[in-house]
Scaffold this motif. Structure first.
Motif, PDB file in Angstrom:
ATOM      1  N   LEU A  71       0.830  -1.207   0.000  1.00  0.00           N
ATOM      2  CA  LEU A  71       0.000   0.000   0.000  1.00  0.00           C
ATOM      3  C   LEU A  71       0.865   1.257   0.000  1.00  0.00           C
ATOM      4  O   LEU A  71       0.601   2.213  -0.742  1.00  0.00           O
ATOM      5  N   GLY A  72       1.905   1.265   0.817  1.00  0.00           N
ATOM      6  CA  GLY A  72       2.800   2.408   0.851  1.00  0.00           C
ATOM      7  C   GLY A  72       3.524   2.612  -0.472  1.00  0.00           C
ATOM      8  O   GLY A  72       3.738   3.756  -0.911  1.00  0.00           O
ATOM      9  N   HIS A  73       3.907   1.505  -1.111  1.00  0.00           N
ATOM     10  CA  HIS A  73       4.565   1.598  -2.416  1.00  0.00           C
ATOM     11  C   HIS A  73       3.631   2.224  -3.450  1.00  0.00           C
ATOM     12  O   HIS A  73       4.055   3.049  -4.265  1.00  0.00           O
ATOM     13  N   ARG A  74       2.361   1.869  -3.403  1.00  0.00           N
ATOM     14  CA  ARG A  74       1.382   2.417  -4.353  1.00  0.00           C
ATOM     15  C   ARG A  74       1.141   3.913  -4.086  1.00  0.00           C
ATOM     16  O   ARG A  74       1.057   4.711  -5.014  1.00  0.00           O
ATOM     17  N   ILE A  75       1.046   4.283  -2.816  1.00  0.00           N
ATOM     18  CA  ILE A  75       0.869   5.698  -2.471  1.00  0.00           C
ATOM     19  C   ILE A  75       2.108   6.496  -2.864  1.00  0.00           C
ATOM     20  O   ILE A  75       2.014   7.630  -3.359  1.00  0.00           O
ATOM     21  N   GLY A  76       3.286   5.909  -2.666  1.00  0.00           N
ATOM     22  CA  GLY A  76       4.514   6.593  -3.052  1.00  0.00           C
ATOM     23  C   GLY A  76       4.588   6.847  -4.551  1.00  0.00           C
ATOM     24  O   GLY A  76       5.008   7.926  -4.996  1.00  0.00           O
ATOM     25  N   ARG A  77       4.179   5.871  -5.350  1.00  0.00           N
ATOM     26  CA  ARG A  77       4.177   6.060  -6.808  1.00  0.00           C
ATOM     27  C   ARG A  77       3.135   7.095  -7.221  1.00  0.00           C
ATOM     28  O   ARG A  77       3.341   7.842  -8.194  1.00  0.00           O
ATOM     29  N   MET A  78       2.031   7.154  -6.499  1.00  0.00           N
ATOM     30  CA  MET A  78       1.009   8.160  -6.808  1.00  0.00           C
ATOM     31  C   MET A  78       1.533   9.569  -6.530  1.00  0.00           C
ATOM     32  O   MET A  78       1.327  10.491  -7.328  1.00  0.00           O
ATOM     33  N   VAL A  79       2.211   9.743  -5.413  1.00  0.00           N
ATOM     34  CA  VAL A  79       2.803  11.041  -5.094  1.00  0.00           C
ATOM     35  C   VAL A  79       3.909  11.380  -6.086  1.00  0.00           C
ATOM     36  O   VAL A  79       4.068  12.522  -6.527  1.00  0.00           O
ATOM     37  N   GLN A  80       4.678  10.369  -6.478  1.00  0.00           N
ATOM     38  CA  GLN A  80       5.782  10.581  -7.407  1.00  0.00           C
ATOM     39  C   GLN A  80       5.285  11.023  -8.774  1.00  0.00           C
ATOM     40  O   GLN A  80       5.973  11.774  -9.480  1.00  0.00           O
ATOM     41  N   SER A  81       4.077  10.582  -9.150  1.00  0.00           N
ATOM     42  CA  SER A  81       3.533  10.936 -10.467  1.00  0.00           C
ATOM     43  C   SER A  81       3.093  12.395 -10.539  1.00  0.00           C
ATOM     44  O   SER A  81       2.765  12.875 -11.628  1.00  0.00           O
ATOM     45  N   LEU A  82       3.072  13.117  -9.417  1.00  0.00           N
ATOM     46  CA  LEU A  82       2.719  14.535  -9.443  1.00  0.00           C
ATOM     47  C   LEU A  82       3.877  15.417  -9.888  1.00  0.00           C
ATOM     48  O   LEU A  82       3.669  16.581 -10.237  1.00  0.00           O
ATOM     49  N   PHE A  83       5.099  14.881  -9.868  1.00  0.00           N
ATOM     50  CA  PHE A  83       6.293  15.676 -10.143  1.00  0.00           C
ATOM     51  C   PHE A  83       7.006  15.132 -11.381  1.00  0.00           C
ATOM     52  O   PHE A  83       6.985  13.927 -11.633  1.00  0.00           O
ATOM     53  N   PRO A  84       7.666  15.999 -12.142  1.00  0.00           N
ATOM     54  CA  PRO A  84       8.481  15.535 -13.283  1.00  0.00           C
ATOM     55  C   PRO A  84       9.634  14.665 -12.803  1.00  0.00           C
ATOM     56  O   PRO A  84      10.152  14.844 -11.693  1.00  0.00           O
ATOM     57  N   GLN A  85      10.047  13.744 -13.669  1.00  0.00           N
ATOM     58  CA  GLN A  85      11.080  12.777 -13.301  1.00  0.00           C
ATOM     59  C   GLN A  85      12.474  13.209 -13.742  1.00  0.00           C
ATOM     60  O   GLN A  85      13.401  12.403 -13.692  1.00  0.00           O
ATOM     61  N   ASP A  86      12.636  14.447 -14.189  1.00  0.00           N
ATOM     62  CA  ASP A  86      13.954  14.959 -14.574  1.00  0.00           C
ATOM     63  C   ASP A  86      14.258  16.227 -13.775  1.00  0.00           C
ATOM     64  O   ASP A  86      14.089  17.345 -14.267  1.00  0.00           O
ATOM     65  N   PRO A  87      14.657  16.087 -12.505  1.00  0.00           N
ATOM     66  CA  PRO A  87      14.909  17.274 -11.666  1.00  0.00           C
ATOM     67  C   PRO A  87      16.097  18.079 -12.156  1.00  0.00           C
ATOM     68  O   PRO A  87      17.052  17.542 -12.728  1.00  0.00           O
ATOM     69  N   ASP A  88      16.031  19.379 -11.930  1.00  0.00           N
ATOM     70  CA  ASP A  88      17.113  20.298 -12.261  1.00  0.00           C
ATOM     71  C   ASP A  88      17.902  20.563 -10.980  1.00  0.00           C
ATOM     72  O   ASP A  88      17.474  21.325 -10.111  1.00  0.00           O
ATOM     73  N   PHE A  89      19.062  19.938 -10.861  1.00  0.00           N
ATOM     74  CA  PHE A  89      19.828  20.015  -9.617  1.00  0.00           C
ATOM     75  C   PHE A  89      20.452  21.397  -9.399  1.00  0.00           C
ATOM     76  O   PHE A  89      20.882  21.699  -8.297  1.00  0.00           O
ATOM     77  N   ARG A  90      20.504  22.216 -10.431  1.00  0.00           N
ATOM     78  CA  ARG A  90      21.051  23.562 -10.252  1.00  0.00           C
ATOM     79  C   ARG A  90      20.151  24.416  -9.361  1.00  0.00           C
ATOM     80  O   ARG A  90      20.614  25.359  -8.722  1.00  0.00           O
ATOM     81  N   GLY A  91      18.872  24.121  -9.356  1.00  0.00           N
ATOM     82  CA  GLY A  91      17.953  24.874  -8.509  1.00  0.00           C
ATOM     83  C   GLY A  91      18.079  24.571  -7.035  1.00  0.00           C
ATOM     84  O   GLY A  91      17.590  25.327  -6.191  1.00  0.00           O
ATOM     85  N   ARG A  92      18.712  23.404  -6.691  1.00  0.00           N
ATOM     86  CA  ARG A  92      18.961  23.012  -5.299  1.00  0.00           C
ATOM     87  C   ARG A  92      17.660  22.933  -4.499  1.00  0.00           C
ATOM     88  O   ARG A  92      17.634  23.247  -3.313  1.00  0.00           O
ATOM     89  N   ARG A  93      16.574  22.507  -5.140  1.00  0.00           N
ATOM     90  CA  ARG A  93      15.285  22.357  -4.453  1.00  0.00           C
ATOM     91  C   ARG A  93      15.039  20.892  -4.136  1.00  0.00           C
ATOM     92  O   ARG A  93      15.286  20.014  -4.967  1.00  0.00           O
ATOM     93  N   VAL A  94      14.533  20.634  -2.937  1.00  0.00           N
ATOM     94  CA  VAL A  94      14.242  19.267  -2.487  1.00  0.00           C
ATOM     95  C   VAL A  94      12.842  19.247  -1.890  1.00  0.00           C
ATOM     96  O   VAL A  94      12.530  20.044  -0.990  1.00  0.00           O
ATOM     97  N   VAL A  95      12.011  18.335  -2.390  1.00  0.00           N
ATOM     98  CA  VAL A  95      10.667  18.109  -1.839  1.00  0.00           C
ATOM     99  C   VAL A  95      10.666  16.732  -1.201  1.00  0.00           C
ATOM    100  O   VAL A  95      11.000  15.734  -1.851  1.00  0.00           O
TER     101      VAL A  95
END
Length: 355
Positions: free
Chosen positions: A238-262
Protein backbone atom coordinates in the motif's frame (compact mmCIF):
# COMPACT_ATOMS: atom_id res chain seq x y z
CA UNK A 1 4.26 -27.46 78.74
CA UNK A 2 7.11 -26.22 76.54
CA UNK A 3 9.07 -23.03 77.10
CA UNK A 4 8.80 -19.89 75.03
CA UNK A 5 10.51 -20.07 71.65
CA UNK A 6 13.09 -17.36 70.95
CA UNK A 7 12.40 -15.05 68.04
CA UNK A 8 14.84 -15.15 65.20
CA UNK A 9 16.17 -12.05 63.41
CA UNK A 10 13.90 -12.54 60.39
CA UNK A 11 10.80 -13.15 62.45
CA UNK A 12 8.21 -10.63 63.68
CA UNK A 13 5.59 -10.53 66.46
CA UNK A 14 1.87 -10.77 65.91
CA UNK A 15 -0.60 -8.60 67.89
CA UNK A 16 -4.28 -8.37 67.08
CA UNK A 17 -3.71 -9.68 63.56
CA UNK A 18 -1.01 -7.08 62.77
CA UNK A 19 2.47 -8.31 61.96
CA UNK A 20 5.41 -6.05 62.79
CA UNK A 21 8.58 -6.79 60.83
CA UNK A 22 12.10 -6.33 62.14
CA UNK A 23 14.38 -3.34 61.45
CA UNK A 24 16.28 -4.90 58.50
CA UNK A 25 13.11 -5.58 56.53
CA UNK A 26 11.86 -2.06 57.43
CA UNK A 27 15.00 -0.64 55.84
CA UNK A 28 14.35 -2.64 52.66
CA UNK A 29 10.77 -1.42 52.52
CA UNK A 30 11.87 2.20 52.98
CA UNK A 31 14.29 1.88 50.06
CA UNK A 32 11.47 0.70 47.75
CA UNK A 33 9.14 3.59 48.60
CA UNK A 34 8.24 5.56 45.46
CA UNK A 35 7.82 9.37 45.44
CA UNK A 36 4.16 8.95 44.51
CA UNK A 37 3.59 7.16 47.83
CA UNK A 38 4.74 10.16 49.90
CA UNK A 39 1.88 12.40 50.99
CA UNK A 40 3.95 15.44 51.92
CA UNK A 41 4.31 17.54 48.78
CA UNK A 42 7.69 19.11 49.60
CA UNK A 43 9.17 15.80 50.71
CA UNK A 44 7.81 14.11 47.57
CA UNK A 45 9.45 16.70 45.31
CA UNK A 46 12.71 16.37 47.23
CA UNK A 47 12.80 12.58 46.87
CA UNK A 48 11.87 12.82 43.19
CA UNK A 49 14.68 15.32 42.54
CA UNK A 50 17.22 13.06 44.27
CA UNK A 51 16.14 10.02 42.23
CA UNK A 52 16.30 12.04 39.01
CA UNK A 53 19.79 13.30 39.82
CA UNK A 54 20.93 9.79 40.71
CA UNK A 55 19.67 8.39 37.38
CA UNK A 56 21.39 11.23 35.53
CA UNK A 57 24.72 10.48 37.21
CA UNK A 58 24.41 6.75 36.48
CA UNK A 59 23.67 7.47 32.82
CA UNK A 60 26.68 9.78 32.61
CA UNK A 61 28.94 7.09 34.13
CA UNK A 62 27.73 4.54 31.56
CA UNK A 63 28.40 6.93 28.68
CA UNK A 64 31.91 7.68 29.97
CA UNK A 65 32.66 3.97 30.38
CA UNK A 66 31.39 3.26 26.84
CA UNK A 67 33.48 6.07 25.32
CA UNK A 68 36.55 4.90 27.23
CA UNK A 69 36.13 1.30 26.00
CA UNK A 70 35.71 2.49 22.39
CA UNK A 71 38.82 4.69 22.65
CA UNK A 72 40.84 1.83 24.15
CA UNK A 73 39.72 -0.54 21.38
CA UNK A 74 40.70 1.96 18.68
CA UNK A 75 44.16 2.43 20.27
CA UNK A 76 44.70 -1.35 20.18
CA UNK A 77 43.46 -1.57 16.60
CA UNK A 78 40.43 -3.63 17.55
CA UNK A 79 36.79 -3.22 16.63
CA UNK A 80 34.83 -1.20 19.20
CA UNK A 81 32.10 -3.03 21.12
CA UNK A 82 28.69 -2.87 19.38
CA UNK A 83 26.30 -0.23 20.64
CA UNK A 84 22.92 -1.17 21.99
CA UNK A 85 20.02 -0.39 19.66
CA UNK A 86 17.20 1.39 21.52
CA UNK A 87 13.73 -0.11 21.33
CA UNK A 88 11.37 2.12 19.39
CA UNK A 89 7.86 1.74 18.04
CA UNK A 90 9.25 1.57 14.49
CA UNK A 91 11.74 -1.27 15.03
CA UNK A 92 9.26 -3.27 17.13
CA UNK A 93 6.38 -2.99 14.66
CA UNK A 94 4.14 -5.98 14.05
CA UNK A 95 5.13 -8.32 11.24
CA UNK A 96 3.39 -7.51 7.98
CA UNK A 97 3.25 -9.89 5.02
CA UNK A 98 2.78 -7.00 2.57
CA UNK A 99 6.22 -5.48 3.21
CA UNK A 100 8.02 -5.10 -0.13
CA UNK A 101 11.20 -7.10 -0.69
CA UNK A 102 14.04 -6.23 -3.10
CA UNK A 103 13.65 -9.51 -5.02
CA UNK A 104 9.85 -9.29 -5.43
CA UNK A 105 9.38 -9.95 -9.18
CA UNK A 106 5.60 -9.62 -8.94
CA UNK A 107 5.97 -6.09 -7.56
CA UNK A 108 8.26 -4.96 -10.39
CA UNK A 109 5.97 -6.54 -12.98
CA UNK A 110 3.03 -4.62 -11.52
CA UNK A 111 4.96 -1.35 -11.70
CA UNK A 112 5.20 -1.65 -15.49
CA UNK A 113 1.43 -2.02 -15.85
CA UNK A 114 -0.01 0.36 -13.24
CA UNK A 115 -1.64 3.75 -13.81
CA UNK A 116 1.54 5.76 -13.13
CA UNK A 117 3.99 3.90 -15.36
CA UNK A 118 3.70 6.29 -18.34
CA UNK A 119 4.68 9.29 -16.17
CA UNK A 120 7.40 7.52 -14.21
CA UNK A 121 8.92 6.20 -17.47
CA UNK A 122 9.01 9.80 -18.77
CA UNK A 123 6.62 8.97 -21.61
CA UNK A 124 4.19 11.63 -20.36
CA UNK A 125 4.69 14.98 -18.62
CA UNK A 126 2.67 15.56 -15.40
CA UNK A 127 -0.04 18.20 -15.68
CA UNK A 128 -1.92 18.94 -12.44
CA UNK A 129 -5.29 20.61 -11.93
CA UNK A 130 -5.78 22.13 -8.45
CA UNK A 131 -9.20 23.18 -7.22
CA UNK A 132 -11.11 23.59 -3.95
CA UNK A 133 -14.31 22.39 -2.36
CA UNK A 134 -17.49 24.39 -2.94
CA UNK A 135 -17.17 26.33 0.33
CA UNK A 136 -13.72 27.87 0.31
CA UNK A 137 -11.91 29.52 3.24
CA UNK A 138 -9.47 32.35 3.84
CA UNK A 139 -6.39 30.11 4.24
CA UNK A 140 -7.38 27.83 1.34
CA UNK A 141 -6.19 30.17 -1.48
CA UNK A 142 -2.94 30.90 0.38
CA UNK A 143 -2.27 27.16 0.70
CA UNK A 144 -3.02 26.66 -3.01
CA UNK A 145 -0.57 29.44 -3.91
CA UNK A 146 2.11 27.58 -1.95
CA UNK A 147 1.25 24.31 -3.74
CA UNK A 148 1.55 26.05 -7.12
CA UNK A 149 5.10 27.09 -6.18
CA UNK A 150 5.97 23.52 -5.13
CA UNK A 151 4.43 21.41 -7.95
CA UNK A 152 5.66 22.24 -11.47
CA UNK A 153 3.09 22.50 -14.29
CA UNK A 154 0.20 22.90 -11.83
CA UNK A 155 -2.85 25.03 -12.71
CA UNK A 156 -5.55 26.41 -10.42
CA UNK A 157 -9.23 26.49 -11.44
CA UNK A 158 -12.06 27.90 -9.36
CA UNK A 159 -14.56 25.27 -8.28
CA UNK A 160 -17.73 27.31 -8.50
CA UNK A 161 -20.83 25.09 -8.50
CA UNK A 162 -19.41 22.35 -10.72
CA UNK A 163 -19.77 18.75 -9.65
CA UNK A 164 -16.52 16.84 -9.17
CA UNK A 165 -17.44 14.26 -11.84
CA UNK A 166 -17.80 17.06 -14.41
CA UNK A 167 -14.41 18.41 -13.37
CA UNK A 168 -12.92 14.95 -13.95
CA UNK A 169 -14.46 14.86 -17.45
CA UNK A 170 -13.10 18.31 -18.26
CA UNK A 171 -9.63 17.41 -16.95
CA UNK A 172 -9.54 14.27 -19.09
CA UNK A 173 -10.40 16.33 -22.20
CA UNK A 174 -7.64 18.83 -21.40
CA UNK A 175 -5.14 15.96 -20.87
CA UNK A 176 -4.47 16.59 -17.18
CA UNK A 177 -2.74 13.71 -15.40
CA UNK A 178 -3.99 14.39 -11.83
CA UNK A 179 -6.49 16.47 -9.86
CA UNK A 180 -5.85 17.81 -6.36
CA UNK A 181 -8.89 18.98 -4.40
CA UNK A 182 -8.22 21.04 -1.26
CA UNK A 183 -11.06 20.55 1.23
CA UNK A 184 -11.62 23.12 3.98
CA UNK A 185 -13.55 23.11 7.23
CA UNK A 186 -14.05 26.12 9.53
CA UNK A 187 -11.77 28.29 7.39
CA UNK A 188 -8.93 25.79 7.64
CA UNK A 189 -7.74 23.24 5.01
CA UNK A 190 -8.29 19.81 6.56
CA UNK A 191 -8.19 17.27 3.69
CA UNK A 192 -6.63 16.55 0.30
CA UNK A 193 -8.19 14.49 -2.50
CA UNK A 194 -5.76 13.29 -5.18
CA UNK A 195 -7.35 11.78 -8.30
CA UNK A 196 -5.21 10.06 -10.91
CA UNK A 197 -6.33 10.49 -14.50
CA UNK A 198 -7.71 9.03 -16.67
CA UNK A 199 -8.43 5.80 -14.77
CA UNK A 200 -7.68 6.63 -11.13
CA UNK A 201 -6.98 5.73 -8.38
CA UNK A 202 -8.36 8.24 -5.87
CA UNK A 203 -6.67 8.84 -2.52
CA UNK A 204 -8.25 10.73 0.36
CA UNK A 205 -5.85 12.22 2.94
CA UNK A 206 -6.47 13.98 6.21
CA UNK A 207 -4.49 17.24 6.34
CA UNK A 208 -3.15 18.57 9.65
CA UNK A 209 -0.44 20.80 11.18
CA UNK A 210 -0.45 23.17 8.23
CA UNK A 211 2.12 26.00 8.34
CA UNK A 212 2.02 28.35 5.37
CA UNK A 213 5.16 29.65 3.72
CA UNK A 214 4.67 33.18 5.01
CA UNK A 215 4.45 31.90 8.61
CA UNK A 216 7.83 30.10 8.52
CA UNK A 217 10.60 32.18 10.04
CA UNK A 218 13.52 32.96 7.68
CA UNK A 219 11.89 31.01 4.85
CA UNK A 220 13.57 30.75 1.47
CA UNK A 221 12.25 31.78 -1.93
CA UNK A 222 11.87 28.77 -4.26
CA UNK A 223 13.03 29.12 -7.85
CA UNK A 224 11.30 27.85 -10.99
CA UNK A 225 13.67 24.87 -11.29
CA UNK A 226 12.13 21.41 -11.16
CA UNK A 227 12.65 19.97 -7.65
CA UNK A 228 14.32 16.80 -6.54
CA UNK A 229 11.84 14.38 -4.93
CA UNK A 230 12.68 12.31 -1.84
CA UNK A 231 10.33 9.54 -0.64
CA UNK A 232 11.26 7.61 2.51
CA UNK A 233 9.85 4.68 4.47
CA UNK A 234 7.03 3.59 2.13
CA UNK A 235 7.69 -0.10 2.78
CA UNK A 236 4.43 -2.03 2.27
CA UNK A 237 2.48 -2.73 -0.93
CA UNK A 238 0.00 0.00 0.00
CA UNK A 239 2.80 2.41 0.85
CA UNK A 240 4.56 1.60 -2.42
CA UNK A 241 1.38 2.42 -4.35
CA UNK A 242 0.87 5.70 -2.47
CA UNK A 243 4.51 6.59 -3.05
CA UNK A 244 4.18 6.06 -6.81
CA UNK A 245 1.01 8.16 -6.81
CA UNK A 246 2.80 11.04 -5.09
CA UNK A 247 5.78 10.58 -7.41
CA UNK A 248 3.53 10.94 -10.47
CA UNK A 249 2.72 14.53 -9.44
CA UNK A 250 6.29 15.68 -10.14
CA UNK A 251 8.48 15.54 -13.28
CA UNK A 252 11.08 12.78 -13.30
CA UNK A 253 13.95 14.96 -14.57
CA UNK A 254 14.91 17.27 -11.67
CA UNK A 255 17.11 20.30 -12.26
CA UNK A 256 19.83 20.02 -9.62
CA UNK A 257 21.05 23.56 -10.25
CA UNK A 258 17.95 24.87 -8.51
CA UNK A 259 18.96 23.01 -5.30
CA UNK A 260 15.28 22.36 -4.45
CA UNK A 261 14.24 19.27 -2.49
CA UNK A 262 10.67 18.11 -1.84
CA UNK A 263 10.39 15.42 0.84
CA UNK A 264 7.56 13.03 1.71
CA UNK A 265 8.63 11.15 4.85
CA UNK A 266 6.39 8.38 6.20
CA UNK A 267 6.60 7.68 9.92
CA UNK A 268 3.97 5.62 11.77
CA UNK A 269 1.55 6.10 8.82
CA UNK A 270 1.87 9.89 8.99
CA UNK A 271 3.34 11.47 5.84
CA UNK A 272 5.36 14.59 6.66
CA UNK A 273 5.81 17.08 3.81
CA UNK A 274 8.79 19.46 3.70
CA UNK A 275 10.15 21.76 1.01
CA UNK A 276 13.79 22.90 1.27
CA UNK A 277 16.59 24.36 -0.77
CA UNK A 278 20.18 23.63 0.17
CA UNK A 279 22.76 26.40 0.26
CA UNK A 280 26.54 26.15 0.02
CA UNK A 281 28.50 28.68 2.08
CA UNK A 282 32.23 29.28 2.40
CA UNK A 283 33.50 30.09 5.87
CA UNK A 284 37.00 30.95 7.00
CA UNK A 285 38.50 28.98 9.87
CA UNK A 286 41.76 30.03 11.54
CA UNK A 287 44.35 27.36 12.34
CA UNK A 288 47.97 27.43 13.58
CA UNK A 289 50.61 25.97 11.30
CA UNK A 290 52.87 23.61 13.37
CA UNK A 291 55.97 24.34 11.19
CA UNK A 292 55.64 28.07 11.77
CA UNK A 293 55.07 27.38 15.47
CA UNK A 294 58.39 25.50 15.84
CA UNK A 295 60.34 28.13 13.90
CA UNK A 296 59.02 30.94 16.07
CA UNK A 297 59.73 29.15 19.39
CA UNK A 298 56.13 28.28 20.15
CA UNK A 299 54.56 31.41 18.70
CA UNK A 300 52.41 30.25 15.81
CA UNK A 301 50.77 32.25 13.07
CA UNK A 302 47.07 32.03 12.24
CA UNK A 303 46.40 30.74 8.73
CA UNK A 304 42.95 31.31 7.23
CA UNK A 305 41.38 28.24 5.62
CA UNK A 306 38.17 28.22 3.63
CA UNK A 307 35.59 25.49 4.28
CA UNK A 308 32.46 24.82 2.27
CA UNK A 309 29.45 24.24 4.50
CA UNK A 310 26.06 23.01 3.25
CA UNK A 311 22.85 23.91 5.07
CA UNK A 312 19.11 23.64 4.45
CA UNK A 313 16.68 26.52 4.20
CA UNK A 314 12.98 25.72 4.44
CA UNK A 315 10.78 27.19 1.71
CA UNK A 316 7.39 25.94 2.88
CA UNK A 317 4.64 25.03 3.20
CA UNK A 318 4.77 22.44 5.98
CA UNK A 319 1.98 19.91 6.64
CA UNK A 320 1.16 16.32 7.57
CA UNK A 321 -0.99 13.80 5.67
CA UNK A 322 -2.72 10.64 6.88
CA UNK A 323 -4.32 8.22 4.42
CA UNK A 324 -8.07 7.75 4.95
CA UNK A 325 -9.01 5.71 1.87
CA UNK A 326 -7.76 4.54 -1.52
CA UNK A 327 -10.39 3.96 -4.19
CA UNK A 328 -10.28 2.20 -7.57
CA UNK A 329 -10.94 4.49 -10.50
CA UNK A 330 -11.89 8.15 -10.29
CA UNK A 331 -13.97 9.74 -7.54
CA UNK A 332 -17.28 7.91 -6.95
CA UNK A 333 -18.91 7.92 -3.51
CA UNK A 334 -21.85 5.62 -4.35
CA UNK A 335 -20.62 2.86 -6.67
CA UNK A 336 -16.89 3.11 -6.13
CA UNK A 337 -14.79 0.12 -5.09
CA UNK A 338 -12.22 0.80 -2.38
CA UNK A 339 -8.76 -0.77 -2.30
CA UNK A 340 -8.18 0.25 1.33
CA UNK A 341 -10.19 2.13 3.97
CA UNK A 342 -9.01 3.21 7.41
CA UNK A 343 -11.34 2.07 10.19
CA UNK A 344 -11.28 2.88 13.94
CA UNK A 345 -10.75 -0.78 14.90
CA UNK A 346 -7.41 -0.68 13.06
CA UNK A 347 -5.96 1.60 15.75
CA UNK A 348 -6.06 -0.99 18.54
CA UNK A 349 -2.28 -1.58 18.37
CA UNK A 350 0.33 1.18 18.40
CA UNK A 351 2.83 -1.07 16.60
CA UNK A 352 0.70 -1.86 13.59
CA UNK A 353 1.39 0.22 10.49
CA UNK A 354 -0.04 0.00 6.97
CA UNK A 355 2.28 2.19 4.87
Amino acid sequence: MGGKRKKTENEGTERDGIVSVNNESNKKIKKEILPSMIKNKEKRYEVHAKLKQQKKLEKRKKLKARDASEKHALELGQEPPPRMVPRTIENTRELDETVCKPDDEELFAGNDADEFSSILKREQTPKILITTCRFNSSRGPAFIQDLLRVIPNAHYYKRGTYDLKKIVEYANKEEFTSIIVVHTNRREPDALLIIGLPEGPTAHFKLSRLVLRKDIKNHGNPTSHQPELVLTNFTTRLGHRIGRMVQSLFPQDPDFRGRRVVTFHNQRDFIFFRHHRYIFETKESKSIDPKVKKANDGKGENIAQEKVIARLQECGPRFTLKLISLQHGTFDTKGGEFEWVHKPEMDTSRRRFFL
